[in-house]
Design an enzyme around this catalytic site. Structure first.
Site, PDB file in Angstrom:
ATOM      1  N   ALA A  12     -13.067 -17.682  27.449  1.00 30.41           N
ATOM      2  CA  ALA A  12     -12.261 -18.573  28.336  1.00 30.41           C
ATOM      3  C   ALA A  12     -11.686 -20.037  27.494  1.00 30.41           C
ATOM      4  O   ALA A  12     -10.785 -20.678  28.034  1.00 30.41           O
ATOM      5  CB  ALA A  12     -12.950 -19.245  29.348  1.00 30.41           C
ATOM      6  N   ARG A  17      -7.280 -25.889  18.503  1.00 28.20           N
ATOM      7  CA  ARG A  17      -7.157 -26.184  17.341  1.00 28.20           C
ATOM      8  C   ARG A  17      -6.748 -25.015  16.378  1.00 28.20           C
ATOM      9  O   ARG A  17      -6.478 -25.263  15.181  1.00 28.20           O
ATOM     10  CB  ARG A  17      -8.556 -26.448  16.900  1.00 28.20           C
ATOM     11  CG  ARG A  17      -8.930 -27.944  17.203  1.00 28.20           C
ATOM     12  CD  ARG A  17     -10.426 -28.400  16.811  1.00 28.20           C
ATOM     13  NE  ARG A  17     -11.336 -27.903  17.587  1.00 28.20           N
ATOM     14  CZ  ARG A  17     -12.584 -27.920  17.356  1.00 28.20           C
ATOM     15  NH1 ARG A  17     -13.050 -28.246  15.978  1.00 28.20           N
ATOM     16  NH2 ARG A  17     -13.488 -27.523  17.869  1.00 28.20           N
ATOM     17  N   ASN A 172     -29.563 -23.526  19.196  1.00 29.50           N
ATOM     18  CA  ASN A 172     -28.978 -22.437  20.104  1.00 29.50           C
ATOM     19  C   ASN A 172     -27.826 -22.059  19.338  1.00 29.50           C
ATOM     20  O   ASN A 172     -27.004 -22.669  19.372  1.00 29.50           O
ATOM     21  CB  ASN A 172     -28.853 -23.095  21.505  1.00 29.50           C
ATOM     22  CG  ASN A 172     -28.487 -22.017  22.264  1.00 29.50           C
ATOM     23  OD1 ASN A 172     -28.325 -20.911  22.378  1.00 29.50           O
ATOM     24  ND2 ASN A 172     -27.714 -22.697  23.416  1.00 29.50           N
ATOM     25  N   ARG A 318       2.841   3.781   3.594  1.00 25.63           N
ATOM     26  CA  ARG A 318       2.975   3.171   4.829  1.00 25.63           C
ATOM     27  C   ARG A 318       2.493   4.316   5.856  1.00 25.63           C
ATOM     28  O   ARG A 318       2.188   5.446   5.964  1.00 25.63           O
ATOM     29  CB  ARG A 318       4.460   2.992   5.153  1.00 25.63           C
ATOM     30  CG  ARG A 318       4.837   1.722   4.074  1.00 25.63           C
ATOM     31  CD  ARG A 318       6.293   1.220   4.132  1.00 25.63           C
ATOM     32  NE  ARG A 318       6.688   1.332   5.616  1.00 25.63           N
ATOM     33  CZ  ARG A 318       8.033   1.434   5.683  1.00 25.63           C
ATOM     34  NH1 ARG A 318       9.086   1.728   4.859  1.00 25.63           N
ATOM     35  NH2 ARG A 318       8.335   1.267   7.118  1.00 25.63           N
ATOM     36  N   LYS A 336       6.449   6.801   3.332  1.00 23.56           N
ATOM     37  CA  LYS A 336       6.183   6.477   4.704  1.00 23.56           C
ATOM     38  C   LYS A 336       6.515   7.635   5.541  1.00 23.56           C
ATOM     39  O   LYS A 336       7.274   8.516   5.290  1.00 23.56           O
ATOM     40  CB  LYS A 336       7.260   5.425   5.103  1.00 23.56           C
ATOM     41  CG  LYS A 336       7.378   4.878   6.613  1.00 23.56           C
ATOM     42  CD  LYS A 336       8.393   4.650   7.479  1.00 23.56           C
ATOM     43  CE  LYS A 336       9.307   6.073   7.854  1.00 23.56           C
ATOM     44  NZ  LYS A 336      10.322   5.707   8.823  1.00 23.56           N
ATOM     45  N   TYR A 351      11.471   6.055  -3.210  1.00 23.51           N
ATOM     46  CA  TYR A 351      11.096   5.991  -1.847  1.00 23.51           C
ATOM     47  C   TYR A 351      11.444   7.247  -0.907  1.00 23.51           C
ATOM     48  O   TYR A 351      12.117   8.019  -1.225  1.00 23.51           O
ATOM     49  CB  TYR A 351      12.347   4.959  -1.173  1.00 23.51           C
ATOM     50  CG  TYR A 351      12.061   4.923   0.205  1.00 23.51           C
ATOM     51  CD1 TYR A 351      10.890   4.627   1.001  1.00 23.51           C
ATOM     52  CD2 TYR A 351      13.185   5.468   1.252  1.00 23.51           C
ATOM     53  CE1 TYR A 351      10.754   4.592   2.310  1.00 23.51           C
ATOM     54  CE2 TYR A 351      12.802   5.465   2.623  1.00 23.51           C
ATOM     55  CZ  TYR A 351      11.757   5.044   3.131  1.00 23.51           C
ATOM     56  OH  TYR A 351      11.581   4.970   4.507  1.00 23.51           O
ATOM     57  N   ASN A 362       7.749  18.509  -7.239  1.00 22.21           N
ATOM     58  CA  ASN A 362       7.651  17.397  -8.303  1.00 22.21           C
ATOM     59  C   ASN A 362       8.871  16.484  -7.920  1.00 22.21           C
ATOM     60  O   ASN A 362       9.928  16.876  -7.920  1.00 22.21           O
ATOM     61  CB  ASN A 362       8.009  17.779  -9.706  1.00 22.21           C
ATOM     62  CG  ASN A 362       7.640  16.634 -10.617  1.00 22.21           C
ATOM     63  OD1 ASN A 362       8.156  15.770 -10.473  1.00 22.21           O
ATOM     64  ND2 ASN A 362       6.960  17.106 -11.648  1.00 22.21           N
ATOM     65  N   ALA A 365      11.492  10.598 -10.864  1.00 21.99           N
ATOM     66  CA  ALA A 365      11.680   9.004 -10.791  1.00 21.99           C
ATOM     67  C   ALA A 365      12.962   8.685 -10.306  1.00 21.99           C
ATOM     68  O   ALA A 365      14.152   9.425 -10.390  1.00 21.99           O
ATOM     69  CB  ALA A 365      11.865   8.688 -12.432  1.00 21.99           C
ATOM     70  N   ASN A 371      17.006   8.054   4.546  1.00 22.57           N
ATOM     71  CA  ASN A 371      16.462   8.576   5.685  1.00 22.57           C
ATOM     72  C   ASN A 371      17.239   7.675   6.949  1.00 22.57           C
ATOM     73  O   ASN A 371      17.095   8.356   8.244  1.00 22.57           O
ATOM     74  CB  ASN A 371      15.126   8.631   5.910  1.00 22.57           C
ATOM     75  CG  ASN A 371      14.552   7.209   5.699  1.00 22.57           C
ATOM     76  OD1 ASN A 371      15.119   6.406   5.016  1.00 22.57           O
ATOM     77  ND2 ASN A 371      13.506   6.744   6.503  1.00 22.57           N
TER      78      ASN A 371
END
Ligand code: UD1
Ligand code: CA
Length: 450
Positions: A12, A17, A172, A318, A336, A351, A362, A365, A371
């Site tokens: 609660a 802070r 405590n 990703r 991704k 990418y 393969n 590079a 996409n």
């Protein structure tokens, strides 16, 4: 015979802070909100049900914890009248009747399963109430545990304590386990005649004793009882959590040469004989099988990696990525939502998103899957054994057939059939002597200008 257990988690606190729009207990440790760490620990310690006490307007906390499972209920404490009052907000749940009632805190996330079990074991062996305590050099502000002949006789809040009681260094933690059948009877008998005019949960000790019940304290490491009030304490807790996890990973067969530089998520699962080089970050939902190598400065989240695969250095994997056995994603590659087949290679500067890469393909590079058209995402299929020449742009949706090739530098926007070579670039024309003639011309122009 297993005992039933209700865990009441106090959550609660406003957490002013933290200086945040997010409620304190939803701040994350290892990618999981603190309160969810506590819920998971309670479950592993055998909690049958968990009641989370939220503050006025605690809708965000309510939503987040209710999503965690059907065993969770939430209860609102409208006014903050003390810790006993907070536990009583869960009266309805307590009244269902459990062997054990355990009170934990949404902002004390490092408490360990074995420690919680110790408190439950105490109840199982006949104690009526157990409090987890810790010893510290700086006891200021904590309730002090007062014992006589091995029994806990009272918890005295700092503000209510005498000078002599304040010299006690046994404190405590706040974590308490009570026998469930008398829990409400005890809590209802607690008053607020004290320095803070609050209903103290700590008074349950004296109230229980007045009813001839027996109370005990169990000493636990201070570290586990650390509470989070600000972001600096949150980072301390994260540090401790990470060092525990690194240790567990190494004992489980993961080689970490610089463990303090590797960050795990709460759910990272890694097999044996896996090497993780320095400065690797694991986000949520990463699963790694045996014999995998993750090289330095890689960043992984939502990824499944099969045995023998090789990642990095400087790879970014990703969510939705799956690497099959012995596949390879090398330096400066981002992958991704892509399934990379067995033995396939994406070795340098690529990418690859929303794609499938077949076995032993393969990917050269500089290959880019185009996409996204600004509105929707499209799929790229690269067949088994295909060879994507360097600097190929694959304009999705597009398919490259089994064992097909693309010529380096191509912009491929039409499907390529199996075994074919796709070339999509201008024809090369060589002009004999032209480079030399131009060089001479430009040199003369420069001389004329002086
Ligand atoms: C409490 C204990 C103290 C112990 C210390 C450990 C009591 C009376 N005292 O003191 O013996 O050494 O914790 O940190 O229990 N809360 C509510 N509603 C309330 C009041 C508190 O939900 O009305 C929650 C807070 O959000 C917090 C926890 O209970 O998570 C402890 O409350 P806090 O006021 O911080 O207790 P302390 O005074 O520190
Ligand atoms: Ca207080």
């Amino acid at each position: 015979m297993s005992r039933t257990c209700l865990t009441v988690i106090l959550a609660a606190g406003e957490g002013k802070r933290m200086a945040s729009a997010t409620p304190k207990v939803l701040h994350k440790v290892a990618g999981l909100p603190m309160v969810n760490h506590v819920i998971n620990t309670a479950r592993l310690a055998g909690a049958t049900k968990t009641a989370v006490v939220v503050g006025a307007g605690g809708d965000m906390v309510r939503e987040a914890v209710e999503r965690a499972g059907a065993d969770i209920s939430t209860h609102e404490q409208r006014e903050r009248l003390g810790t006993a009052h907070a536990v009583l907000a869960a009266r309805e749940a307590i009244a269902e009747g459990f062997d054990d009632v355990l009170v934990l805190y949404g902002d004390v996330p490092l408490i360990q399963v074995e420690t919680v079990q110790k408190a439950r074991d105490g109840l199982a062996s006949g104690a009526d109430l157990l409090v987890l305590g810790f010893r510290t050099n700086d006891s200021h502000g904590y309730g002090r545990l007062l014992e006589e002949n091995g029994e806990l006789v009272a918890i005295r809040e700092h503000k209510d304590a005498t000078e002599e009681e304040r010299t006690v260094d046994y404190c405590n933690s706040g974590i308490i386990a009570m026998r469930g059948d008398r829990c409400l009877e005890v809590l209802d008998a607690i008053g607020n005649d004290n320095a803070q005019k609050e209903f103290y949960l700590t008074d349950s000790v004296e109230v229980s004793r007045a009813k001839s019940m027996r109370c005990f304290a169990v000493e636990v490491p201070e570290e586990e009882t650390l509470g989070v009030n600000d972001r600096s304490q949150l980072s301390e807790v994260e540090t401790i959590w990470q060092s525990r996890k690194r240790h567990a990973m190494m004992l489980g067969g993961v080689a970490l040469a610089a463990p303090e530089t590797v960050y795990f998520s709460h759910d990272t699962a890694i097999g044996r004989d896996v090497t993780v080089e320095p400065n690797v970050w694991f986000g949520p939902n990463v699963e790694i099988a045996d014999n995998v190598e993750i090289r330095a400065f890689s960043h992984l989240e939502g990824v499944k990696i099969a045995s023998g695969a090789y990642v990095g250095p400087f790879a970014r994997l990703r969510p939705g990525t799956e690497l099959a056995e012995k596949s390879k994603v090398g330096n400066f590659c981002e992958v991704k939502a892509t399934k990379v087949g067995e033995g396939a290679k994406i070795n340098h500067l690529a990418y690859v998103g929303d794609a499938t890469v077949g076995e032993k393909a393969n990917v050269g590079a500089g290959t880019i899957t185009c996409n996204y058209d600004g509105f929707a995402k499209h799929k790229t299929n690269i067949g088994p054994g295909a060879f994507i020449g360097s600097n190929t742009a694959l304009v999705a949706p597009v398919s490259v057939g089994e064992n097909a090739n693309t010529a380096a530098g191509s912009v491929i926007h039409q499907d390529i059939e199996a075994d074919a070579l796709g070339i999509a670039r201008a024809h090369q024309v060589n002009k004999p002597g032209l480079a030399k003639r131009l060089r001479e011309k430009f040199r003369k122009l420069k001389e004329q200008r002086g």
